[in-house]
Design a protein around this motif. Sequence first.
Motif, PDB file in Angstrom:
ATOM      1  N   VAL A 110      88.812 126.176  96.965  1.00 55.27           N
ATOM      2  CA  VAL A 110      89.123 124.920  98.206  1.00 55.27           C
ATOM      3  C   VAL A 110      87.835 124.281  98.518  1.00 55.27           C
ATOM      4  O   VAL A 110      86.518 124.680  98.260  1.00 55.27           O
ATOM      5  CB  VAL A 110      88.993 126.211  99.551  1.00 55.27           C
ATOM      6  N   ALA A 111      88.128 123.154  98.743  1.00 55.60           N
ATOM      7  CA  ALA A 111      86.953 122.102  98.925  1.00 55.60           C
ATOM      8  C   ALA A 111      87.508 121.372 100.434  1.00 55.60           C
ATOM      9  O   ALA A 111      88.647 120.757 100.518  1.00 55.60           O
ATOM     10  CB  ALA A 111      86.793 121.306  97.808  1.00 55.60           C
ATOM     11  N   VAL A 112      86.408 120.864 101.120  1.00 59.52           N
ATOM     12  CA  VAL A 112      86.684 119.938 102.160  1.00 59.52           C
ATOM     13  C   VAL A 112      85.661 118.836 101.745  1.00 59.52           C
ATOM     14  O   VAL A 112      84.494 119.206 102.280  1.00 59.52           O
ATOM     15  CB  VAL A 112      86.485 120.525 103.446  1.00 59.52           C
ATOM     16  N   ILE A 113      85.897 117.598 101.479  1.00 64.61           N
ATOM     17  CA  ILE A 113      85.107 116.650 101.443  1.00 64.61           C
ATOM     18  C   ILE A 113      85.081 115.636 102.436  1.00 64.61           C
ATOM     19  O   ILE A 113      83.854 115.324 102.981  1.00 64.61           O
ATOM     20  CB  ILE A 113      85.376 115.693  99.974  1.00 64.61           C
ATOM     21  N   GLY A 114      86.118 115.200 102.668  1.00 62.69           N
ATOM     22  CA  GLY A 114      86.239 114.443 104.079  1.00 62.69           C
ATOM     23  C   GLY A 114      85.794 113.060 104.258  1.00 62.69           C
ATOM     24  O   GLY A 114      85.858 112.299 105.299  1.00 62.69           O
ATOM     25  N   LEU A 115      85.666 112.438 102.873  1.00 63.42           N
ATOM     26  CA  LEU A 115      85.162 110.908 102.740  1.00 63.42           C
ATOM     27  C   LEU A 115      86.018 110.086 102.390  1.00 63.42           C
ATOM     28  O   LEU A 115      86.137 109.059 102.593  1.00 63.42           O
ATOM     29  CB  LEU A 115      84.039 110.833 101.944  1.00 63.42           C
ATOM     30  N   GLU A 116      87.330 110.654 101.714  1.00 64.32           N
ATOM     31  CA  GLU A 116      88.090 109.601 100.934  1.00 64.32           C
ATOM     32  C   GLU A 116      89.099 109.051 101.847  1.00 64.32           C
ATOM     33  O   GLU A 116      89.510 107.851 101.769  1.00 64.32           O
ATOM     34  CB  GLU A 116      88.931 110.365  99.674  1.00 64.32           C
ATOM     35  N   VAL A 117      89.844 109.937 102.974  1.00 62.69           N
ATOM     36  CA  VAL A 117      90.955 109.356 103.918  1.00 62.69           C
ATOM     37  C   VAL A 117      90.205 109.966 105.152  1.00 62.69           C
ATOM     38  O   VAL A 117      89.833 111.163 105.392  1.00 62.69           O
ATOM     39  CB  VAL A 117      92.172 109.977 103.446  1.00 62.69           C
ATOM     40  N   PRO A 118      90.373 109.095 106.227  1.00 63.59           N
ATOM     41  CA  PRO A 118      89.814 109.495 107.469  1.00 63.59           C
ATOM     42  C   PRO A 118      90.726 110.478 108.228  1.00 63.59           C
ATOM     43  O   PRO A 118      91.203 110.090 109.400  1.00 63.59           O
ATOM     44  CB  PRO A 118      89.489 108.164 108.121  1.00 63.59           C
ATOM     45  N   HIS A 119      91.290 111.535 107.423  1.00 62.35           N
ATOM     46  CA  HIS A 119      92.083 112.351 108.152  1.00 62.35           C
ATOM     47  C   HIS A 119      91.752 113.684 107.573  1.00 62.35           C
ATOM     48  O   HIS A 119      91.784 113.846 106.246  1.00 62.35           O
ATOM     49  CB  HIS A 119      93.745 111.949 107.663  1.00 62.35           C
ATOM     50  N   VAL A 120      91.611 114.614 108.278  1.00 60.16           N
ATOM     51  CA  VAL A 120      90.784 116.184 107.763  1.00 60.16           C
ATOM     52  C   VAL A 120      92.105 116.524 106.798  1.00 60.16           C
ATOM     53  O   VAL A 120      93.415 116.322 106.587  1.00 60.16           O
ATOM     54  CB  VAL A 120      91.039 116.954 108.764  1.00 60.16           C
ATOM     55  N   HIS A 121      91.567 116.883 105.722  1.00 57.52           N
ATOM     56  CA  HIS A 121      92.222 117.386 104.450  1.00 57.52           C
ATOM     57  C   HIS A 121      91.684 118.504 103.837  1.00 57.52           C
ATOM     58  O   HIS A 121      90.374 118.520 103.537  1.00 57.52           O
ATOM     59  CB  HIS A 121      92.895 116.486 103.580  1.00 57.52           C
ATOM     60  N   VAL A 122      92.278 119.641 103.351  1.00 62.68           N
ATOM     61  CA  VAL A 122      91.625 120.678 102.354  1.00 62.68           C
ATOM     62  C   VAL A 122      92.409 120.730 101.075  1.00 62.68           C
ATOM     63  O   VAL A 122      93.505 120.488 100.924  1.00 62.68           O
ATOM     64  CB  VAL A 122      92.062 121.833 103.112  1.00 62.68           C
ATOM     65  N   HIS A 123      91.463 120.440 100.029  1.00 63.84           N
ATOM     66  CA  HIS A 123      91.850 120.508  98.697  1.00 63.84           C
ATOM     67  C   HIS A 123      91.881 121.858  98.188  1.00 63.84           C
ATOM     68  O   HIS A 123      91.171 122.769  98.288  1.00 63.84           O
ATOM     69  CB  HIS A 123      90.621 119.905  97.983  1.00 63.84           C
ATOM     70  N   LEU A 124      93.157 122.179  97.614  1.00 63.84           N
ATOM     71  CA  LEU A 124      93.396 123.553  96.909  1.00 63.84           C
ATOM     72  C   LEU A 124      93.393 123.247  95.428  1.00 63.84           C
ATOM     73  O   LEU A 124      94.415 122.679  95.093  1.00 63.84           O
ATOM     74  CB  LEU A 124      94.592 124.235  97.490  1.00 63.84           C
ATOM     75  N   VAL A 125      92.641 123.559  94.867  1.00 65.54           N
ATOM     76  CA  VAL A 125      92.637 123.317  93.345  1.00 65.54           C
ATOM     77  C   VAL A 125      92.549 124.617  92.628  1.00 65.54           C
ATOM     78  O   VAL A 125      91.705 125.523  92.616  1.00 65.54           O
ATOM     79  CB  VAL A 125      91.397 122.611  93.008  1.00 65.54           C
ATOM     80  N   PRO A 126      93.853 124.736  91.686  1.00 67.82           N
ATOM     81  CA  PRO A 126      93.806 125.852  90.648  1.00 67.82           C
ATOM     82  C   PRO A 126      92.694 125.876  89.855  1.00 67.82           C
ATOM     83  O   PRO A 126      92.491 124.667  89.260  1.00 67.82           O
ATOM     84  CB  PRO A 126      95.282 125.798  89.922  1.00 67.82           C
ATOM     85  N   LEU A 127      91.879 126.938  89.568  1.00 69.42           N
ATOM     86  CA  LEU A 127      90.651 126.907  88.859  1.00 69.42           C
ATOM     87  C   LEU A 127      90.817 127.741  87.467  1.00 69.42           C
ATOM     88  O   LEU A 127      91.387 129.258  87.555  1.00 69.42           O
ATOM     89  CB  LEU A 127      89.622 127.555  89.700  1.00 69.42           C
ATOM     90  N   ARG A 128      90.220 127.318  86.550  1.00 74.65           N
ATOM     91  CA  ARG A 128      90.158 128.380  85.193  1.00 74.65           C
ATOM     92  C   ARG A 128      88.683 128.419  84.988  1.00 74.65           C
ATOM     93  O   ARG A 128      88.439 129.344  84.650  1.00 74.65           O
ATOM     94  CB  ARG A 128      90.861 127.898  83.839  1.00 74.65           C
ATOM     95  N   THR A 129      87.862 127.355  85.292  1.00 78.62           N
ATOM     96  CA  THR A 129      86.480 127.161  85.269  1.00 78.62           C
ATOM     97  C   THR A 129      85.769 126.546  86.550  1.00 78.62           C
ATOM     98  O   THR A 129      86.681 125.797  87.194  1.00 78.62           O
ATOM     99  CB  THR A 129      86.218 126.331  84.066  1.00 78.62           C
ATOM    100  N   MET A 130      84.384 126.685  86.431  1.00 80.11           N
ATOM    101  CA  MET A 130      83.846 126.026  87.735  1.00 80.11           C
ATOM    102  C   MET A 130      84.080 124.441  87.748  1.00 80.11           C
ATOM    103  O   MET A 130      84.223 123.775  88.660  1.00 80.11           O
ATOM    104  CB  MET A 130      82.374 126.359  87.677  1.00 80.11           C
ATOM    105  N   ASP A 131      84.247 123.860  86.565  1.00 75.07           N
ATOM    106  CA  ASP A 131      84.309 122.676  86.226  1.00 75.07           C
ATOM    107  C   ASP A 131      85.703 121.884  86.764  1.00 75.07           C
ATOM    108  O   ASP A 131      85.816 120.642  87.193  1.00 75.07           O
ATOM    109  CB  ASP A 131      84.047 122.218  84.778  1.00 75.07           C
ATOM    110  N   ASP A 132      86.582 122.798  86.903  1.00 71.52           N
ATOM    111  CA  ASP A 132      88.066 122.305  87.600  1.00 71.52           C
ATOM    112  C   ASP A 132      87.864 121.772  88.940  1.00 71.52           C
ATOM    113  O   ASP A 132      88.887 121.170  89.310  1.00 71.52           O
ATOM    114  CB  ASP A 132      88.925 123.491  87.262  1.00 71.52           C
TER     115      ASP A 132
END
Length: 130
Positions: free
Chosen positions: A82-104
């Motif tokens: 899970v990541a919340v960066i919030g700089l790309e689009v001025p609308h709240v969004h939560v990233h859900l990223v399938p992970l196999r490694t930290m680099d993902d």
Amino acid sequence: MATIFTKIINREIPAHIVAEDEHYIAFLDIMPLAKGHVLVVPKKEVDYIFDLDDATLSGLHLFAKKVAKAIDKTIKCTRVGVAVIGLEVPHVHVHLVPLRTMDDINFSRPKLKLSQEELAVIAETIRKGF
């Protein structure tokens, strides 16, 4: 002016939607870090996550949890990051990223370039996890 996410919510532009209710929507990131990378967005257009009212903020996380569980069931991964960066689009969004490694979940690395057909298959796969 409406954000790109509001345009998706209003169906003014297409998206590969995996889940939706009255207050939230989840759709595939078109420039994903990994196959199955989903954005979870409140339908209320607010720029900064900590400006959300408490009910919307908690509801966003509970909705994201349901989506993450569907990703867990259907996309090969160790867990969902899970990541919340919030700089790309001025609308709240939560990233859900399938992970196999930290680099993902390293946002500085090159994004995947998937076809609309590949995205459609991934979205349908995740929808089956609900």
